[in-house]
Design an enzyme around this catalytic site. Structure first.
Site, PDB file in Angstrom:
ATOM      1  N   GLU A   1       9.456  50.303  69.741  1.00 37.04           N
ATOM      2  CA  GLU A   1      10.367  51.351  69.269  1.00 37.04           C
ATOM      3  C   GLU A   1      11.489  50.697  68.470  1.00 37.04           C
ATOM      4  OE1 GLU A   1      13.102  54.995  71.101  1.00 37.04           O
ATOM      5  OE2 GLU A   1      12.710  53.215  72.308  1.00 37.04           O
TER       6      GLU A   1
ATOM      7  N   HIS B   1       7.670  50.783  77.868  1.00 37.56           N
ATOM      8  CA  HIS B   1       8.108  51.041  76.502  1.00 37.56           C
ATOM      9  C   HIS B   1       7.886  49.778  75.659  1.00 37.56           C
ATOM     10  CE1 HIS B   1       9.982  54.530  78.214  1.00 37.56           C
ATOM     11  NE2 HIS B   1      10.746  54.800  77.182  1.00 37.56           N
TER      12      HIS B   1
ATOM     13  N   HIS C   1       5.315  61.356  78.241  1.00 38.59           N
ATOM     14  CA  HIS C   1       6.539  60.600  77.938  1.00 38.59           C
ATOM     15  C   HIS C   1       7.740  61.538  77.998  1.00 38.59           C
ATOM     16  CE1 HIS C   1       8.307  56.819  76.144  1.00 38.59           C
ATOM     17  NE2 HIS C   1       9.331  57.668  76.171  1.00 38.59           N
TER      18      HIS C   1
END
Length: 354
Positions: free
Chosen positions: A206, A203, A19
């Site tokens: 988050e 993603h 990442h």
């Protein structure tokens, strides 16, 4: 919590870095030099206040983060700048003990200055090959779509990634503000990428909670999820991730820098690990957050009490979750075993980097 007393060097622990964003991998000193050479005026936050104080949990804070990132991107003007970035990034990975780097790039962010999408991707691939030859660190590319743009643009990128599958492109991702585009809207692009044999690594989890992660799993067939830390809010989701073996790319200093968690000890790294979730520690954007890969492992040791055996398992998880060729994976995993089996004082002789 009892702190580990081992002195095994974390930079000697073989690992994979899964990442890391292209522009965000740049050294701060390089940004300052390139900005001066290319006539880009940097704001104070990228010069005198580095690393900048950030917060991404509200729209104003995310806008500031994205603005700083875009300014940093604008400093890359010439092909030689791209070559320099990737060479220095691979050098930093080598110094961190990383034996596989998977770096993500959205070619559309650079296409206007490098001759279009295809020319940009080919430039990055050529620079990645040069960086690998110079450092010995294998580099794979993740082509990443921007979820704040139209899903049709993601399909264009997926078709481009498909053209270079097996020629340096190894995975397909989806990044930027989860609040601006749901994962399910990009199912078509990920279907194209998966059919080409590319790993799916969007993603999720988050800035948004478990629903975002579930969509990555259900709609995008995620092999990995970037961040994914908010899975901890749903115990059933955590169990599913562990059972399916989906790797979460957890980036401790990034999550603190953007305000996802207020303090490092609030992060669920230990809880997710103990639940059997595969974890690959990453840095996200060290240009904006500061610490690089070794520090993420140091945080696991210092803040969460990970033993050397557990740190070795984190490294194994990063390798298993990667798109690295079988020969690279085998070599890295053997190196991890050697690291944890050798007495700390023998590391220089027994734990050479791959």
């Amino acid at each position: 919590m009892e702190r580990p007393t081992s002195t095994r060097r974390l930079d000697r622990l073989p690992k994979a870095h899964l990442h890391l964003h292209f522009t965000g991998s740049m050294r701060h000193s390089t940004l300052v030099e390139l900005a001066e050479e290319n006539g880009v005026r940097l704001p104070q936050a990228l010069v005198d206040e580095w690393p900048p104080r950030l917060r991404g949990t509200d729209e104003r804070g995310w806008f500031r983060f994205q603005r700083l990132y875009d300014i940093a991107r604008s400093a890359l003007r010439r092909p030689e700048d791209v070559y320099r970035l990737l060479r220095e990034t691979a050098e930093d990975e080598r110094d961190a003990g990383s034996g596989w780097l998977e770096i993500q790039v959205d070619p559309s962010g650079y296409a206007s200055r490098f001759g279009g999408l295809t020319a940009t991707l080919e430039l990055v691939l050529e620079a990645a090959r040069a960086a690998e030859q110079a450092t010995g660190v294998p580099v794979g590319l993740m082509v990443a779509a921007n979820r704040t743009k139209h899903p049709l643009e993601a399909k264009v990128l997926a078709r481009l990634a498909r053209q270079y599958a097996g020629r340096g492109v190894v995975s397909f991702g989806l990044n930027n503000d989860e609040r601006k585009g749901r994962a399910r809207e990009f199912e078509g692009a990920f279907r194209i990428a998966r059919r080409a044999g590319l790993l799916s690594a969007p993603h999720g989890g988050e800035l948004q909670g478990p629903r975002s992660i579930r969509e990555c799993l259900d709609e995008l067939g995620a092999d990995r999820v970037g961040h994914g830390v908010r899975a901890v809010e749903d115990p059933y989701l955590v169990e599913r991730i562990a059972t399916q073996g989906v790797t979460l790319e957890i980036c401790p200093t990034s999550n603190i820098g953007l305000g996802v968690f207020e303090r490092l000890e609030h992060m669920p790294l230990r809880r997710l690990f103990d639940a059997g979730v595969p974890i690959a520690l990453g840095t996200d954007d060290p240009l904006l957050f500061g610490p690089r890969l070794v520090e993420q492992y140091a945080i696991a040791r210092r803040v969460f009490g990970f033993t050397d055996a557990e740190l070795a398992e984190l490294a194994r998880m990063s390798v298993r979750g990667s798109a690295a060729p079988d020969a690279v994976r085998k070599e890295l995993l053997a190196g991890v075993d050697a690291w944890v089996e050798a007495p700390p004082g023998d590391q220089d002789r027994s734990n050479q980097r791959p």
